[in-house]
Design an enzyme around this catalytic site. Structure first.
Site, PDB file in Angstrom:
ATOM      1  N   ASP A  93       4.405   6.987  -1.532  1.00  0.00           N
ATOM      2  CA  ASP A  93       4.049   7.039  -2.955  1.00  0.00           C
ATOM      3  C   ASP A  93       4.086   8.492  -3.439  1.00  0.00           C
ATOM      4  O   ASP A  93       3.479   9.378  -2.816  1.00  0.00           O
ATOM      5  CB  ASP A  93       2.623   6.457  -3.079  1.00  0.00           C
ATOM      6  N   HIS A  94       4.784   8.761  -4.515  1.00  0.00           N
ATOM      7  CA  HIS A  94       4.837  10.100  -5.117  1.00  0.00           C
ATOM      8  C   HIS A  94       5.261  11.210  -4.154  1.00  0.00           C
ATOM      9  O   HIS A  94       4.593  12.247  -4.064  1.00  0.00           O
ATOM     10  CB  HIS A  94       3.493  10.487  -5.759  1.00  0.00           C
TER      11      HIS A  94
HETATM   12  O1  G3H Z   1      -0.838   7.654  -7.763  1.00  0.00           O
HETATM   13  C1  G3H Z   1      -1.671   8.088  -6.955  1.00  0.00           C
HETATM   14  C2  G3H Z   1      -2.333   7.148  -6.002  1.00  0.00           C
HETATM   15  O2  G3H Z   1      -3.425   6.518  -6.610  1.00  0.00           O
HETATM   16  C3  G3H Z   1      -2.692   7.862  -4.733  1.00  0.00           C
HETATM   17  O3  G3H Z   1      -3.839   8.628  -4.857  1.00  0.00           O
HETATM   18  O4  G3H Z   1      -3.209  10.848  -3.852  1.00  0.00           O
HETATM   19  O5  G3H Z   1      -5.611  10.176  -4.092  1.00  0.00           O
HETATM   20  O6  G3H Z   1      -4.129   9.070  -2.386  1.00  0.00           O
HETATM   21  P1  G3H Z   1      -4.208   9.746  -3.730  1.00  0.00           P
HETATM   22  P1  13P Z   2      -3.862   3.279 -10.494  1.00  0.00           P
HETATM   23  O1  13P Z   2      -4.620   4.578 -10.467  1.00  0.00           O
HETATM   24  O2  13P Z   2      -3.826   2.710 -11.876  1.00  0.00           O
HETATM   25  O3  13P Z   2      -4.345   2.303  -9.497  1.00  0.00           O
HETATM   26  O4  13P Z   2      -2.326   3.619 -10.128  1.00  0.00           O
HETATM   27  C1  13P Z   2      -1.904   3.725  -8.796  1.00  0.00           C
HETATM   28  C2  13P Z   2      -0.543   4.294  -8.655  1.00  0.00           C
HETATM   29  O5  13P Z   2       0.232   4.384  -9.595  1.00  0.00           O
HETATM   30  C3  13P Z   2      -0.126   4.708  -7.315  1.00  0.00           C
HETATM   31  O6  13P Z   2       1.132   5.311  -7.338  1.00  0.00           O
HETATM   32 ZN    ZN Z   3       1.555   6.388  -9.119  1.00  0.00          ZN
END
Ligand code: G3H
Ligand code: 13P
Ligand code: ZN
Length: 330
Positions: A93-94
């Site tokens: 993710d990201h």
């Molecule tokens: O988009 C972000 C996700 O909610 C992940 O959050 O970087 O705190 O694990 P985190």
């Molecule tokens: P929320 O903070 O709305 O759960 O989004 C999560 C997200 O986009 C993770 O990449």
């Molecule tokens: Zn996200």
């Protein structure tokens, strides 16, 4: 080098094609610990839903990347043991650099996101294409992003959102070779998706946010028909959890999420992946606070993490069945 295939995982290609055609979205749930993963797998097996296990770079730092990918392998075996094999994707993710994406691909991830949304358009294209070229040589899927969400995107933070410009999407998809595209149409990360002054209030005093920009989504779909679209920041921030957290000592002012009916509407379009993290955090925290407040003598972590896991499972089953429409699609 560990291929995702050795871990029993799949990439997103077939999953997304089916979801776009079928008018539903695959849940992408973030995890960093055992109880979250147990709840995700139990809920997705029971509802017969495909699933994307989502790991942020923060989660990798927190939990250790070796442990996480072996947990994903274990999740595939756990689903099998529960009696129903569901397709499982392990997704970064990201991702914010080529090196991070490469590292994940080489350690068993079956899908990565390269988030170049904070870069200039040309830099975003160049970085996303570089990741796609490497990933595709290993059969790994890639998610890119155009447009900026408000709020904090992992290590990437943005004060102000800007919506995806439909006139850019076709060129971006063509030049980069991405398999899916995250867009900005009014969702944002975290539990405060809108400022109170952007919202109206209903009779019970609950904040009602402005609607998502379905007009922009329609424009995007017109330009890249049937292309897999991703929505980040799609937690609904359920009032029950916020209330429960506050009842048992927490303080979460101005919490407001994306209404479920709007997510259901989005899932019927080419939106085929919906990211949810914050709602899981709220469910877990609410359940843990309740146990600790009601049973001050309790100190066995299983006695509060167990109920938290059960609450999470209930939440994920509800999402799959009533919001994303992914139940019975595995
Ligand atoms: O988009 C972000 C996700 O909610 C992940 O959050 O970087 O705190 O694990 P985190
Ligand atoms: P929320 O903070 O709305 O759960 O989004 C999560 C997200 O986009 C993770 O990449
Ligand atoms: Zn996200």
């Amino acid at each position: 080098m560990t291929s995702y295939k050795e871990l029993g995982l799949v990439n997103t290609k077939e999953m997304f094609a089916k979801a776009v055609k079928g008018g539903y979205a695959i849940p992408a749930y973030n995890f960093n610990n055992l109880e979250q993963l147990q709840a995700i797998i139990q809920a997705c097996v029971e509802t017969k839903s495909p699933v994307i296990l989502q790991v942020s770079s923060g989660a990798r730092k927190y939990a250790n990347s070796n442990l996480l990918r072996n947990m994903a392998r274990g999740a595939v075996e756990y689903a099998h043991e529960l009696g129903y094999d569901i397709p499982v994707v392990l997704h970064l993710d990201h991702g914010d650099s080529f090196e991070l994406c490469k590292d994940c691909i080489e350690s068993g991830f079956s899908s990565v996101m390269i988030d170049g949304s904070h870069l200039s358009y040309d830099e975003n294209v160049a970085l996303t294409k570089k990741v796609c070229d490497f990933a595709h040589a290993h059969g790994v899927s890639v998610e890119g992003e155009l447009g900026v969400l408000a709020g904090v995107e992992d290590d990437v933070s943005s004060e102000h959102s800007h919506y995806t410009m439909p006139e850019e999407v076709e060129d971006f998809v063509k030049k980069t070779g991405v398999d899916s595209l995250a867009i900005s149409i009014g969702t944002s990360h975290g539990r405060t998706k809108f400022k109170p002054e952007q919202c109206t209030k209903n009779a019970e005093g609950v904040l009602i946010p402005p609607p998502l920009r379905f007009d922009i989504l329609a424009e995007i779909e017109k330009r890249i028909p049937g292309f897999p679209i991703v929505l980040h920041g799609s937690s609904s921030v359920p009032v029950e959890y916020v209330k429960m957290i506050e009842e048992f000592g927490g303080h979460l002012p101005d919490s407001v999420g994306i209404p479920e009916d709007q997510l259901r509407q989005a899932a019927k379009s080419a939106v085929c992946k919906i990211n949810i993290d914050s709602d899981g955090r709220l469910a877990m925290t609410a359940a843990i606070r309740k146990v600790l407040a009601q049973k001050p003598e309790e100190f066995d972590p299983r006695k509060y993490l167990g109920p938290a896991r059960d609450e999470l499972k209930k939440l994920y089953m509800h999402k799959n069945i009533n919001v994303l429409g992914s139940a019975n699609q595995a």
